[in-house]
Design an enzyme around this catalytic site. Sequence first.
Site, short mmCIF file in Angstrom:
data_model
loop_
_atom_site.label_atom_id
_atom_site.label_comp_id
_atom_site.label_asym_id
_atom_site.label_seq_id
_atom_site.Cartn_x
_atom_site.Cartn_y
_atom_site.Cartn_z
N PHE B 116 0.94 -0.95 -0.02
CA PHE B 116 0.04 0.20 -0.06
C PHE B 116 0.79 1.32 0.00
CE2 PHE B 116 -4.54 0.76 0.54
CZ PHE B 116 -5.21 -0.08 0.29
N GLN B 251 -8.07 14.80 3.66
CA GLN B 251 -7.39 13.89 2.45
C GLN B 251 -8.13 13.64 1.25
OE1 GLN B 251 -6.49 9.38 3.01
NE2 GLN B 251 -4.54 10.66 3.12
N HIS B 253 -8.36 11.53 -1.92
CA HIS B 253 -7.72 10.36 -2.39
C HIS B 253 -7.57 10.42 -3.76
CE1 HIS B 253 -7.20 6.02 -3.31
NE2 HIS B 253 -7.45 5.78 -2.15
N LEU B 263 -14.63 5.54 -4.79
CA LEU B 263 -13.20 5.24 -4.55
C LEU B 263 -12.82 3.96 -5.14
CD1 LEU B 263 -10.86 5.71 -2.57
CD2 LEU B 263 -11.54 3.96 -0.88
N GLU B 266 -6.56 1.94 -3.10
CA GLU B 266 -5.02 2.02 -3.41
C GLU B 266 -4.37 0.83 -3.54
OE1 GLU B 266 -3.49 4.96 -0.70
OE2 GLU B 266 -1.73 3.83 -0.46
N ARG B 297 -0.90 9.37 -0.42
CA ARG B 297 -1.87 10.01 -1.05
C ARG B 297 -2.05 11.59 -1.40
NH1 ARG B 297 -6.53 6.39 2.13
NH2 ARG B 297 -5.84 4.45 1.03
N HIS B 377 -11.80 12.24 0.87
CA HIS B 377 -11.91 11.01 1.35
C HIS B 377 -11.94 10.76 2.80
CE1 HIS B 377 -11.55 6.75 1.25
NE2 HIS B 377 -10.40 6.75 1.77
N ARG B 419 -3.05 10.94 6.37
CA ARG B 419 -3.11 9.46 6.80
C ARG B 419 -2.74 8.48 5.70
NH1 ARG B 419 -6.45 5.57 5.51
NH2 ARG B 419 -8.43 6.48 4.72
#
Lengths: 246, 615
Positions: B116, B251, B253, B263, B266, B297, B377, B419
Amino acid sequence: MTTTDSVRNLTLKIKRYDPERDEKPHWEEYEVEVDGHDRVLDVIQKVKWYQDETLGLRRSCAHGVCGSDAMRINGINGLACKVLVKNLQSSLLTVEPILGLPVIKDLIVDMKPFFDHYKSVMPFLINDDPPPTTERLQSPAERARFDDSTKCILCACCTTACPPFWGDQKYVGPAAIVNAHRFIFDSRDRGAAERLDILNDAQGVWRCRTVFNCTSACPRDIKVTQAIQEVKRAMLTGDIGFDPST
Amino acid sequence: MNYHRFDCIIVGAGGAGMMAALESSRKVGTAVVSKLYPTRSHTGAAQGGIAAALSNLEDDSWENHAYDTIKGGDYLVDQTAAEILCKEAVDCIYELEHMGLPFDRTADGRISQRRFGGHTKPNPIYDPSATPGTDAAKPRIPVMRACHAADRTGHMILQTLYQQCIKQGVTFFDEFHMLDLIMVDGECRGIVAIEIATGQLHTFHAKSVLLATGGFGRMFKTSSNAYALTGDGPAIAYRHGLPLEDMEFYQFHPTGIYRLGILLSEACRGDGGVMFNGKGERFMDVYAPNLKDLASRDVCSRSIEQELRAGRGVNGKDYVYLDIRAETINKYKTSPTGSDVDSHWVEKRLPDIIDFARTYLGVDPIKEPMPIQPTAHYAMGGVPTDVHGRVLRDTSGEVVPGLYAAGESACVSVHGANRLGTNSLVDLIVFGRRSGKDMARYALDREFQPFPANPEAPTRMAIDSLLSRPRTEPWVKLRDEMQKTMMDDCGVYRTEERLTRARDTIAGLQVRYKNLGLQDKGTVFNTNLLEVLELGCLLDLSEATVASALARKESRGAHSREDFPNRDDTQFFGHSFATKHGDGQPTVTYKNVDVITLEKDGKTTTKYPLEIRKY
């Protein structure tokens, strides 16, 4: 990628019922401008937001994973957020609440009977052996055995598409059986015998008439009828593919 | 009056709420109050994985995970909390597995793990003198740390926790919507909620209350968030004069479905997917030469924005491509093991993503790339807490007795300014569990305190006045204006000018909000009423977000000020606390970041020294 942004008009027909105003349900029609990307949910919300704020519906994730917006769309159960308007054949879109559960208001039904059936099959891992300090081992093949039934989002599309359930709401219904299947065939579980006993009942799996409505209604493409048949077979043969006593 | 009494009230039935309920209900009376049926919660939409350094597929350590978390958060992470997160993650994953969570498995039957963004380990062949661009020149390399169940990990977590709650007999008030906290002498004594099906108000008397209401991405126009994510918990706390921490860090994304914002995990890039601009260039080569598409991100979202601004979107439009075709993964040698994959493998790893693209884009990602753009996100900020989930009253760290928060609605802070992917799920489980434990301890130590008379009166008055007002304009007009303003003026890139405009727009909307009327005057399932109340929450949280963004004159993590493009550790190495006083703008003050120091040879050094953040 589809680039058609073609805007067109569509007639949305909704079965409305407000217990504080109406004696019985009735149909109402709305003209809505839609484009090629609109989901049925978008069309309904255009009515709710810009024409009639009193319209009642449930919705949350809007992409087919939370299971809130199950309804009958042109007579077929589905999630309003997973059906695109451009895939509908006609310029008339009808939506009504799912069948077999009491209507609270407009498209909202009482989900309690559905969840009660779900809870009745002990939908949780049963294994009283002390767990190891790390994970319990499970081979990829053992994990694959019950993969399909782990996809269930409890939207009730299957159960409320089932003619035997329409006839008798005491029948646990396809969704509950799918969730029993998810544990019966999990190599880590020790509760198969109890669950099979619960389902070996006039209101259990034997109510299923293999109509396959559940399978075609499932927005997660779970092979619901097959799962039910596998539970029936386990009941008859006593074979779940592994020995739960070891 | 509908009066209920429980030792612990948990508001919200997502991952944090149910994890806390499983803990507290073992020892004390607990009820979960949720505006949705628990299985509708947005934890279920999380896709790619939950990180823990299990070392099932390669060597890893919780220390690596902690380093990544702190760096990923651009150092605005409380380091003790981050270490707790990464250490306890390991035990929490095993606990979830023991509960029955169906993780994917490795060939030897252990929990499978995948790569990730931003999750790394030191490169064993690192050589600082190596030629740039070669493998040896990379100080850190990606690591397989995200435990997963295909690309529906959140779904499995949510289902498993709900199953365990049923097994344990946890009490649920499904479709009860919290409208107020009952605060007496600075302590929390319960909540007021509306039973959605009947419109009746209920009061819940408790020794402690946990806010676990999730995020508030619906303040933005394009968002991956569910309609329900309106930040009710943080907004209500804010109205009671409690601070909100680090609200400027929101955030985006990088890979949301074009126009819809849905979404695309990732994990697409973790498993080898690559992003391309309209000229067919792998643009992350330029912005993050080491980790490329697996940079964190905020970096990826800014890179996409830069490409779009430079006119390198696809077909002149405002999107780029995410390509997960097997031939692309093989061409760029980006599969986790470096060996070739086929489309069957891709389909097995990412079944839901592929279904989303087919359903909503009419694109088959096995054969074509998917059009994507950044989507709002995740809120790094929220209600400030200590490592036991206890809510903080101010920057001194004093706690508010009886009030807890966990999950996305809280700010511990383990995410800092940005994050890392998968850490949201870790946060829910680790700090949900810690909150539940501490709530049980607190309840066992303490008697019920007196309950005030008619604590629901202010709520009843607000609802009655909303229902009796004439409808001057449709409420959705306000929502649409708020979402456009927040997206355009408080989005990926910010400036003083745009933020000032956003502040004024939001303030104007708050004034208009006070005059809103409704069409639906009914009591049964009045979703018109609920949507308007939720809009009120989003407007207040927008106010706090914009004020915090205006005050932070630097760029850090997800907060990018074009007028202050650099990180400024002398002035802004601190958590913002936005606090409301009456009707005006909130004040913004700062709390020190928790930094772990080491004593070595009589000298004090920091365990995680500040570095320039590069990927």
